[in-house]
Every structure is written in C-alpha cells, then in structure tokens.
Design an enzyme around this catalytic site. Structure first.
Site, PDB file in Angstrom:
ATOM      1  CB  CYS A  89      -0.923  -0.010   1.143  1.00 35.48           C
ATOM      2  SG  CYS A  89      -2.406   0.887   0.530  1.00 35.48           S
ATOM      3  CG  HIS A 123      -3.560  -3.452   2.938  1.00 38.30           C
ATOM      4  ND1 HIS A 123      -2.769  -3.136   4.051  1.00 38.30           N
ATOM      5  CD2 HIS A 123      -4.120  -2.491   2.562  1.00 38.30           C
ATOM      6  CE1 HIS A 123      -2.819  -1.686   3.749  1.00 38.30           C
ATOM      7  NE2 HIS A 123      -3.740  -1.098   2.989  1.00 38.30           N
ATOM      8  CD  GLU A 163      -1.209  -6.227   4.774  1.00 39.66           C
ATOM      9  OE1 GLU A 163      -1.074  -6.550   3.898  1.00 39.66           O
ATOM     10  OE2 GLU A 163      -1.453  -5.015   5.275  1.00 39.66           O
TER      11      GLU A 163
HETATM   12  N1  GLN Z   1      -1.909   6.911   2.515  1.00 38.69           N
HETATM   13  C1  GLN Z   1      -1.936   5.879   1.191  1.00 38.69           C
HETATM   14  C2  GLN Z   1      -3.392   6.159   0.680  1.00 38.69           C
HETATM   15  O1  GLN Z   1      -4.369   6.573   1.319  1.00 38.69           O
HETATM   16  C3  GLN Z   1      -1.826   4.541   1.637  1.00 38.69           C
HETATM   17  C4  GLN Z   1      -2.848   3.832   2.569  1.00 38.69           C
HETATM   18  C5  GLN Z   1      -2.154   2.562   3.366  1.00 38.69           C
HETATM   19  O2  GLN Z   1      -0.974   2.231   3.243  1.00 38.69           O
HETATM   20  N2  GLN Z   1      -3.076   1.731   3.777  1.00 38.69           N
HETATM   21  O3  GLN Z   1      -3.633   5.779  -0.516  1.00 38.69           O
END
Ligand code: GLN
Length: 536
Positions: free
Chosen positions: A382, A508, A510
């Site tokens: 992410c 994600h 995970e």
């Molecule tokens: N801050 C970033 C976004 O909003 C990544 C978010 C995250 O790592 N969950 O896209």
C-alpha cells in the site's frame, strides 16, 4: 441444529486475549465440523476503528466487504479461515446511530427512547443478525472491554437478557487473570472472584471460566475458584502463556474446553476435532531453527499490534518454508543515509509498511533506494508500494520532486495521486477504497507466478493511486505495472523484473493470510528472501 450463542467476556484487566480464546474455541468447533462465526462488540463510540490511529487501537483490519474492523477479526479469520464481514464487528457508535436514525424516522411511535430497552434491543438484534441467516451452528460473541466498565453495561445487560431468552442455547465464557505474587510465592484468586461477583451482580452467571496465568494453577486453586464462582470444576480452564498464539487451540482442547462447551449446551460431541493440518503447522513452527531475517520498515514499529496482520502473514509463510521468522523492526523516522547500510546489511528481505501521512516517509525512500541498488528482495504494501513508485521516479526517472499528492500537493510530478472517486469526499470515516477488488496480472509476471493465477481478489484501504499518466515512463525504465483492476485500470501491482524480487501491491495481501491458507505473495517473498540468504 438450532443456532447456539456463546458469549465471551473479560474481567480484571484488558489485553488478556479474549480474541485468541474466542478464535481458539471457534477453531476447535469448526474442526468438529460445525459452522461457526465470531463477532466482536466494541463498547467505544467511534462508528468503526477506521478513524483511530494505531497508538489507540493497533492495526485496523479490513473485511472483504470493506468494513474497517477491530484487529481481533484478523485473529478470527487466521484461526478459522472464515471470512468476516461488517456484521461481525459492531460498536456502541453503530448501535446508537441506528437507534437515533430510527427515532428520527418516527419508528418509536412517540415513546421515550432509552438505554433499556431500545439500546439493548438494538444490541440483541445485532447479536442475532448472523444467527438469523441460518448459516451458522455457533455464533461466538466477544464483548470488548472489561466487566465493570461503564461503557460495556448495555452490552452485558443484552447478554443477560439473551441468556434468559435462549436458555441452554446460550453460554457465557468469562476470561479472567490470576496473578502470581512473587514475594509471597502465591497465586491469587481474589481478582477472579471479584470479577465474577461483578458479572453476577449484573445478572450473568458464567458457565465456563478461562484463567489467564503465567504460572501453573494447582488443582486445589481451580477447585476453590469453582466453589466461589458457582462453576463446575472441570469448567475452570487455565490458559497459561505459550510461545505461540497458535498453540492456544491445542492447550484449550487438552483441557476439553470444546467438549465442556458442547456438553453444557446439550450438543452431542462424538469423536475428536480434525486438527491434523493445524498440528502440521505447529510441528513446522516448532521444528524450524534456520532463520529468515525480514526487516519491517515503518513508523509504528514500537507498537506490537500496529502491523499485526503483516507479522502473522510473514510468520505463516516462513513456517511453511521451514524457517524461523526473525523480524527486525526498522523505524522509518530514524533511518538515514548514514546508517541504512548498517541497519539493512544482514537482512534477507525488506517489507515497506503501509501508512498515512508524511511522517517517516523519507526513511522509506532511503530504505527503498538501498534495497533497489543492492538487489535485496523487497515488498512494498500500500503506502509501501506508493513509496516504491516515488523513489523510482526520483532516483531512476530523474523527477527530483516526485511525490504523492498526499504528502505534497504542489509536486510537479504527482506519480501517486488522489483517486477521482475520492475528490468529492470530505468525511474521513469509512470513505476510502475499501475491501476486496479484482486484480488481473500480466501473464508470466512475478505476481502471476507467485499466485499461480492471473486473477486474484485482495483487500484494499487507500485513497491514492498510481498516476497512470506516468505508466509508459515507468515501464520503459524497468518498473512494470503488472497488476491492474479490470474495471478501472487502477494499478494494483508494480514490479521490477530485473531484480531478484522487487514488488509492490496497492492492496493488502496480509489480511487474507491464515494458518491453513497462507497468502501466496508472502510465500513467494519469503522464498526469495531464503534464496537470497543462501546466495550470500
Ligand atoms: N496513505 C495511502 C493512501 O491513502 C496508503 C494507505 C495505506 O497504506 N493503507 O492511499
């Protein structure tokens, strides 16, 4: 079979591991062939934990249907392979919001709206919502907080009423703490007695007690607790610290927790739970001695729960690769050009953590540059993937001020930019791109090979995305966009084929890794780290 309800409450102190006990019981019941789900009721007023920072509440977990949830739902999924949804996590905030909406609609027909019965009825409706689907034999409901908290009173009142209404189809498991006073060399039962008294004052008689302890609890102490608390002696079970949370189902089964629960609920329990695959995992966990060292670069590394699902996904993958996971936390705010060499040198693979905001981001770029130049297996998740893109833009494509517009709205190279659908949103709660979306891989890419499939569905939690205007420039310079959302074209995965293993996911992975079904991309990453270690 009529749906059975098991309530899990906690006493004495928080952090006793109600989530692990609930998950372990669910794991055992599922291994006996029952259809089980677990839900968590959190007494705080936030609508969901999505707006809480990790200092308050550890990791925010995300369900397939896009609910930002308590991290205990992660345990539930990892222990049982069930997929939870928005219905599995309810807060006081949601209960009140729904009651207040009904009041405004006029649903209460002029009545005074009160905690009892309106709030408690709404809690009961939510407790039974999953049961009413007819999809489950057992609904385990964990009540957050500690008995005695003002906030949890309406939930406990709802549990009292439900136990009365449901009779033998409801059961209460109470988890308490039994401290050991070293100076007196004694195990103390009084806090447990008091917390059970508190429950009884609220009209709830626990059926089963689970005692958290760091020391063995002698049989006579257990008998004493049983006597004082009106609980059968064999229904007083202890949960002594073990070296892995994944052993708790085994320690619970060794004390027949599953049988006791079934007996008390009048359910026949022929045979034993089918735990063979679980035992295989534990055997590997115990047998692994050769380490694989993974560095996790993030800004919350001092909080043990902030990256919970990543830690667990790495552990699952390492265990199946017969390696002992050695996780090294690297604080992104403290990582600089001066010490990056020293901090990353001995490491076999690096994970760049997700996150929000500018703090610690320069350390992530420093780590990424070092990893790219030293060709260390690297996995960005992410925000970690977004940092991978920014670092590449700055140091390979020569776009010195490249950035995400989350960090710098004036950058001349917004290689990561706010998604269009986000531009009109002003409320922060529950408005990100959340939950499971499809991703299609380029055939032959590292990602496709890792999954053994050209299409996957993984969970998301973000507002920003790879800016597709830059796709050609990246592809030509060696960072390829190999995973795309088939409906919107949003870039889900980038990788550098010229490297050993250099890959970032906007999603994600995970969140979907479980003990019995480890996530393939984590497995591939860990294997690359092991190969790299062997090469060194
Ligand atoms: N801050 C970033 C976004 O909003 C990544 C978010 C995250 O790592 N969950 O896209």
């Amino acid at each position: 079979m009529e749906t059975k309800y098991i309530f899990v409450t906690g006493g004495v102190v928080s952090s006793l591991g109600k989530g692990i006990i609930s998950s372990s019981l669910a794991c055992l019941l599922k291994a006996r062939g029952y259809r089980v789900t677990i839900q968590k009721f959190d007494p705080y007023i936030n609508i969901d934990p999505g707006t809480l920072n990790p200092y308050e509440h550890g990791e925010c977990y995300v369900t397939v249907d896009g609910h930002e949830a308590d991290l205990d739902l992660g345990h539930y999924e990892r222990f049982t392979d069930i997929q939870t949804t928005r219905a599995n996590n309810v807060t006081t905030g949601r209960i009140y919001q729904s009651v207040i909406d009904k009041e405004r609609r006029g649903d209460y027909l002029g009545k005074t709206v009160q905690i009892v019965p309106h709030i408690t009825d709404e809690i009961k409706r939510n407790v039974k919502a999953l049961g009413n689907t007819g999809k489950f034999d057992f609904i385990i409901t964990e009540i957050g907080g500690v008995v005695g908290d003002i906030e949890s009173l309406p939930f406990l009142e709802a549990v009292r009423q439900l136990r009365w209404e449901l009779g033998r189809s409801a059961l209460c498991v109470h988890l308490t703490y039994v401290p050991y006073i070293a100076a007196a060399k004694e195990i103390k039962t009084k806090p447990t007695q008091h917390s059970v008294k508190q429950l009884q004052q609220l009209g709830i008689q626990p059926d089963v007690l689970v005692l958290r302890t760091e020391h063995d609890i002698p049989a006579d102490v257990r008998r004493k607790i049983a006597l004082f608390c009106n609980v059968a002696t064999d229904a007083v079970v202890d949960s002594k610290d073990v070296d892995s949370i994944y052993k708790v189902p085994l320690t619970m089964h060794a004390q027949k927790l599953d049988e006791i629960v079934l007996r008390l609920m009048d359910v026949k329990y022929p045979g034993e739970p089918h735990m063979a695959p679980w035992l295989d995992f534990i055997a590997k966990l115990d047998a692994a001695t050769e380490p694989v060292t993974i560095g996790l670069v993030g800004k919350y590394v001092e909080l043990q729960d902030a990256y919970k699902s990543i830690n667990e996904a790495l552990l699952h993958a390492a265990t199946y690769a017969d390696r002992k996971l050695r996780l090294v936390y690297i604080h992104s705010e403290k990582l600089t050009e001066a010490d990056v060499d020293e901090k990353l040198s001995g490491i076999d693979g690096v994970v760049i953590a997700p996150g929000f905001g500018r703090r610690g981001i320069e350390g992530k770029f420093t780590a990424l540059r070092w990893c790219r130049e030293h060709d260390v297996p690297t996995f960005g998740i992410c925000l970690g993937m977004q940092c991978m893109v920014i670092e590449f833009a700055r140091n390979v494509l020569g776009m010195a001020d490249a950035n995400s517009t989350e960090m710098d709205t004036k950058t001349t190279h917004p290689v990561i930019d706010l998604m269009d659908e986000q531009k009109s949103i002003s409320n922060l709660g529950g408005t990100m791109r959340l939950g499971a979306y499809d991703c299609v891989f380029r055939p032959g890419s590292l990602a496709a090979r890792a999954y053994g499939s050209e299409q996957v569905r993984e969970r998301h939690r973000h507002r920003f995305e790879f800016n597709s205007d830059y796709r050609n420039a990246f592809e030509q310079a060696g960072m390829e966009c190999v995973g795309l959302n088939p409906d919107t074209g949003l870039v889900e995965v980038v990788e550098m084929p010229s490297k050993r293993w250099f890959l970032g996911t906007q999603y994600h992975p995970e969140y979907s890794s479980t003990v019995l079904s480890p996530n393939p991309i984590f497995k591939s990453f860990i294997q690359a780290a092991i190969n790299y270690r062997n090469e060194k």
